[in-house]
Design a protein around this motif. Structure first.
Motif, PDB file in Angstrom:
ATOM      1  N   ALA A  47      33.189  -7.766  30.961  1.00 52.13           N
ATOM      2  CA  ALA A  47      33.810  -8.770  32.036  1.00 52.13           C
ATOM      3  C   ALA A  47      35.712  -8.054  31.434  1.00 52.13           C
ATOM      4  O   ALA A  47      36.142  -9.305  31.937  1.00 52.13           O
ATOM      5  CB  ALA A  47      33.945  -9.629  32.173  1.00 52.13           C
ATOM      6  N   THR A  48      35.885  -7.602  31.793  1.00 52.29           N
ATOM      7  CA  THR A  48      38.124  -7.310  31.421  1.00 52.29           C
ATOM      8  C   THR A  48      38.402  -6.620  32.533  1.00 52.29           C
ATOM      9  O   THR A  48      36.973  -6.206  33.940  1.00 52.29           O
ATOM     10  CB  THR A  48      38.169  -5.837  30.378  1.00 52.29           C
ATOM     11  OG1 THR A  48      37.267  -4.480  31.405  1.00 52.29           O
ATOM     12  CG2 THR A  48      38.030  -5.556  28.868  1.00 52.29           C
ATOM     13  N   ASN A  49      39.350  -6.461  33.705  1.00 59.56           N
ATOM     14  CA  ASN A  49      39.794  -6.643  34.429  1.00 59.56           C
ATOM     15  C   ASN A  49      39.676  -4.956  35.532  1.00 59.56           C
ATOM     16  O   ASN A  49      39.311  -4.332  34.251  1.00 59.56           O
ATOM     17  CB  ASN A  49      41.622  -7.309  34.613  1.00 59.56           C
ATOM     18  CG  ASN A  49      41.540  -9.155  34.041  1.00 59.56           C
ATOM     19  OD1 ASN A  49      41.308  -9.467  34.862  1.00 59.56           O
ATOM     20  ND2 ASN A  49      42.347  -9.388  33.223  1.00 59.56           N
ATOM     21  N   PHE A  50      39.930  -5.470  36.812  1.00 56.86           N
ATOM     22  CA  PHE A  50      40.126  -4.085  37.277  1.00 56.86           C
ATOM     23  C   PHE A  50      40.689  -3.457  37.695  1.00 56.86           C
ATOM     24  O   PHE A  50      41.077  -3.244  38.826  1.00 56.86           O
ATOM     25  CB  PHE A  50      38.702  -4.398  38.492  1.00 56.86           C
ATOM     26  CG  PHE A  50      37.176  -5.139  38.289  1.00 56.86           C
ATOM     27  CD1 PHE A  50      36.343  -3.966  38.219  1.00 56.86           C
ATOM     28  CD2 PHE A  50      36.954  -6.328  37.979  1.00 56.86           C
ATOM     29  CE1 PHE A  50      35.099  -4.013  37.898  1.00 56.86           C
ATOM     30  CE2 PHE A  50      35.631  -6.631  37.937  1.00 56.86           C
ATOM     31  CZ  PHE A  50      34.836  -5.380  37.771  1.00 56.86           C
ATOM     32  N   THR A  51      41.619  -3.534  36.418  1.00 55.44           N
ATOM     33  CA  THR A  51      42.994  -2.920  36.299  1.00 55.44           C
ATOM     34  C   THR A  51      42.314  -0.964  35.845  1.00 55.44           C
ATOM     35  O   THR A  51      41.891  -1.091  34.979  1.00 55.44           O
ATOM     36  CB  THR A  51      44.258  -3.274  35.645  1.00 55.44           C
ATOM     37  OG1 THR A  51      43.721  -3.424  34.420  1.00 55.44           O
ATOM     38  CG2 THR A  51      44.321  -4.544  36.510  1.00 55.44           C
ATOM     39  N   ALA A  52      43.408   0.036  35.771  1.00 54.59           N
ATOM     40  CA  ALA A  52      43.213   0.685  34.585  1.00 54.59           C
ATOM     41  C   ALA A  52      43.292   0.606  33.273  1.00 54.59           C
ATOM     42  O   ALA A  52      41.865   1.383  32.821  1.00 54.59           O
ATOM     43  CB  ALA A  52      44.574   1.482  34.902  1.00 54.59           C
ATOM     44  N   GLU A  53      43.912  -0.551  32.774  1.00 51.91           N
ATOM     45  CA  GLU A  53      43.542  -0.689  31.579  1.00 51.91           C
ATOM     46  C   GLU A  53      42.490  -1.272  31.229  1.00 51.91           C
ATOM     47  O   GLU A  53      41.647  -1.430  30.282  1.00 51.91           O
ATOM     48  CB  GLU A  53      45.093  -1.018  30.992  1.00 51.91           C
ATOM     49  CG  GLU A  53      46.088  -0.473  31.346  1.00 51.91           C
ATOM     50  CD  GLU A  53      47.662  -1.774  31.142  1.00 51.91           C
ATOM     51  OE1 GLU A  53      47.346  -3.129  31.154  1.00 51.91           O
ATOM     52  OE2 GLU A  53      48.909  -1.232  30.468  1.00 51.91           O
ATOM     53  N   GLY A  54      42.538  -2.000  32.428  1.00 52.58           N
ATOM     54  CA  GLY A  54      40.864  -2.880  31.980  1.00 52.58           C
ATOM     55  C   GLY A  54      39.712  -2.246  31.605  1.00 52.58           C
ATOM     56  O   GLY A  54      38.891  -1.921  31.513  1.00 52.58           O
ATOM     57  N   GLU A  55      39.647  -0.957  32.324  1.00 53.73           N
ATOM     58  CA  GLU A  55      38.725   0.070  32.535  1.00 53.73           C
ATOM     59  C   GLU A  55      38.303   0.588  31.434  1.00 53.73           C
ATOM     60  O   GLU A  55      37.328   1.016  31.015  1.00 53.73           O
ATOM     61  CB  GLU A  55      38.634   0.655  34.352  1.00 53.73           C
ATOM     62  CG  GLU A  55      38.816   0.232  35.265  1.00 53.73           C
ATOM     63  CD  GLU A  55      37.465   0.269  36.222  1.00 53.73           C
ATOM     64  OE1 GLU A  55      36.781  -0.288  34.772  1.00 53.73           O
ATOM     65  OE2 GLU A  55      36.846  -0.540  37.582  1.00 53.73           O
ATOM     66  N   HIS A  97      35.396   0.498  28.869  1.00 56.01           N
ATOM     67  CA  HIS A  97      35.553   2.363  28.250  1.00 56.01           C
ATOM     68  C   HIS A  97      34.801   2.503  26.945  1.00 56.01           C
ATOM     69  O   HIS A  97      33.309   2.563  26.417  1.00 56.01           O
ATOM     70  CB  HIS A  97      35.716   3.185  29.343  1.00 56.01           C
ATOM     71  CG  HIS A  97      35.536   5.140  28.917  1.00 56.01           C
ATOM     72  ND1 HIS A  97      34.257   5.018  29.302  1.00 56.01           N
ATOM     73  CD2 HIS A  97      35.351   5.566  28.412  1.00 56.01           C
ATOM     74  CE1 HIS A  97      33.349   6.445  28.887  1.00 56.01           C
ATOM     75  NE2 HIS A  97      34.879   6.662  27.880  1.00 56.01           N
ATOM     76  N   VAL A  98      36.010   1.758  26.551  1.00 48.58           N
ATOM     77  CA  VAL A  98      35.765   1.791  25.221  1.00 48.58           C
ATOM     78  C   VAL A  98      34.784   1.111  24.659  1.00 48.58           C
ATOM     79  O   VAL A  98      33.783   1.369  23.838  1.00 48.58           O
ATOM     80  CB  VAL A  98      37.273   2.281  24.287  1.00 48.58           C
ATOM     81  CG1 VAL A  98      36.994   2.125  22.975  1.00 48.58           C
ATOM     82  CG2 VAL A  98      37.965   2.596  24.467  1.00 48.58           C
ATOM     83  N   VAL A  99      34.470  -0.380  25.359  1.00 50.71           N
ATOM     84  CA  VAL A  99      33.804  -0.760  24.754  1.00 50.71           C
ATOM     85  C   VAL A  99      32.571  -1.106  24.547  1.00 50.71           C
ATOM     86  O   VAL A  99      31.227  -0.610  23.946  1.00 50.71           O
ATOM     87  CB  VAL A  99      34.083  -3.149  24.611  1.00 50.71           C
ATOM     88  CG1 VAL A  99      32.595  -2.932  24.904  1.00 50.71           C
ATOM     89  CG2 VAL A  99      35.798  -3.186  24.184  1.00 50.71           C
ATOM     90  N   GLY A 100      31.836  -0.484  26.091  1.00 49.44           N
ATOM     91  CA  GLY A 100      30.804   0.008  27.005  1.00 49.44           C
ATOM     92  C   GLY A 100      30.714   0.963  25.810  1.00 49.44           C
ATOM     93  O   GLY A 100      29.387   1.240  24.927  1.00 49.44           O
ATOM     94  N   GLU A 101      31.240   1.965  25.229  1.00 48.81           N
ATOM     95  CA  GLU A 101      30.686   3.143  23.899  1.00 48.81           C
ATOM     96  C   GLU A 101      30.053   2.861  22.863  1.00 48.81           C
ATOM     97  O   GLU A 101      29.178   3.095  23.060  1.00 48.81           O
ATOM     98  CB  GLU A 101      32.124   4.195  24.453  1.00 48.81           C
ATOM     99  CG  GLU A 101      32.177   5.255  25.562  1.00 48.81           C
ATOM    100  CD  GLU A 101      31.190   5.760  25.846  1.00 48.81           C
ATOM    101  OE1 GLU A 101      30.459   6.992  25.198  1.00 48.81           O
ATOM    102  OE2 GLU A 101      30.335   5.724  27.304  1.00 48.81           O
ATOM    103  N   LEU A 102      30.947   2.467  22.536  1.00 48.15           N
ATOM    104  CA  LEU A 102      31.053   1.095  20.629  1.00 48.15           C
ATOM    105  C   LEU A 102      29.625   0.568  20.967  1.00 48.15           C
ATOM    106  O   LEU A 102      28.880   0.610  20.167  1.00 48.15           O
ATOM    107  CB  LEU A 102      31.937   0.470  21.572  1.00 48.15           C
ATOM    108  CG  LEU A 102      32.557   0.129  19.708  1.00 48.15           C
ATOM    109  CD1 LEU A 102      33.393   1.519  18.820  1.00 48.15           C
ATOM    110  CD2 LEU A 102      33.014  -1.712  19.407  1.00 48.15           C
ATOM    111  N   ALA A 103      29.128   0.144  21.896  1.00 53.81           N
ATOM    112  CA  ALA A 103      28.330  -0.963  21.833  1.00 53.81           C
ATOM    113  C   ALA A 103      27.203  -0.261  22.162  1.00 53.81           C
ATOM    114  O   ALA A 103      25.591  -0.152  21.591  1.00 53.81           O
ATOM    115  CB  ALA A 103      27.849  -2.151  23.423  1.00 53.81           C
TER     116      ALA A 103
END
Ligand SMILES: [Zn+2]
Ligand SMILES: [Zn+2]
Lengths: 199, 199
Positions: free
Chosen positions: A145-153, A157-163
């Protein structure tokens, strides 16, 4: 600013510039205002700063600001420990809580990845998140649920890969047309996502 | 803002909103920044606020902020006591001092008349100025150095009338074309004043 007739005033104007977004001119305006019209406010702010700086730490489970080892949300036994919603800031967490639609746990990164500004995984709470994901009771789904900005996306992505590397399911908040908005005024990227994610 | 997991954090966000120009969102951003990245800055600001609120008063002679009964400028025996330059704020005084072109005394109103905002003579230092103008050693000339705004001009007018009523000479800083500027880019009112005040 030129030094004034008072070193205490100079030091106050200096110290106010430690606040983000406050330059010499507004620091000076703030100092004059407090001294001229609101000394009581100045003393209250002094006490609040000290109490916060000395008494606030990070929750051992979700990493948000907390006065206790474990914050009230993490200590609430009625919340689903299998769902972990990852947000950037306590303000984002508060926004999700206001919906009343989520009864799982949170993890607050306290920032977002921003390689251009030199903010990498070590500057935000990725390491404690990794520990959290491997701790008991087990997490079954990570909600990004990070923001829908370039940095949030990028962060999602990184956290999703980790999980996923840990064998956990990772989902992302849905993108789409905001409730109550007219298509005519919604930006094209949002409409494109709403089309692709239609259900 | 929704209440957070920490009452100390909530209190800090509240207290930061006592600063002029700081709303809920920026107070929250400031609090996060201090807690996350600059606790040392938070403690320094706390100390500076307390030291200033408890240790700064008004100079008995010129009304500016001072830690002593009489500020260093007023205590300087090399300055001409017959010249009294009236300014709105300590920042204006500092600007005049930086020129190095003035060696008289000051009186700092700590504001300007603004009838529309309900700021009358009693809200700025007109009463202590009146006392100052009648005190010893005598003032021979009052230099009106309030800003060249509508409110500053109105303030200069009132202070000038007051000085003249006491039989004192009152002068105003000259209006004119700023040094280094090209006439083409100077506003017409300024050029008109520069013409009228030509010498
Ligand atoms: Zn927690
Ligand atoms: Zn003084």
């Amino acid at each position: 600013m030129a030094p004034s007739a008072s070193r205490r005033l100079d030091r106050l104007v200096q110290a106010l510039q430690r606040l983000p977004g406050v330059g010499a001119r507004s620091a000076s305006r703030m100092a004059y205002h407090l001294l001229q019209h609101d000394r009581d406010g100045a003393l209250q702010l002094a006490q609040a700063l000290q109490a916060a700086a000395e008494g606030i730490r990070h929750c051992a489970l979700c990493h948000t600001f907390s006065e206790e080892e474990v914050c009230p949300t993490c200590a609430d036994p009625s919340r689903d420990t299998g769902l972990l919603c990852v947000v950037e800031t306590p303000a984002d967490q508060a926004a999700l809580e206001r919906t009343g639609a989520y009864r799982g746990r949170y993890f607050v990164l306290m920032g977002r990845l921003s390689p251009l500004d030199g903010i990498g995984p070590d500057h935000i709470g990725v390491r404690p998140l990794l520990e959290r994901l491997q701790a008991q009771p087990p997490v079954r789904e990570v909600i990004l649920a990070t923001n829908f900005t370039a940095e949030g996306e990028a962060t999602a992505h990184v956290v999703g890969e980790l999980a996923r590397a840990l064998g956990l399911k990772a989902t992302r908040l849905a993108r789409g047309v905001p409730v109550g908005s007219e298509l005519e005024y919604v930006d094209l990227g949002t409409i494109a996502h709403a089309l692709a994610d239609r259900r």
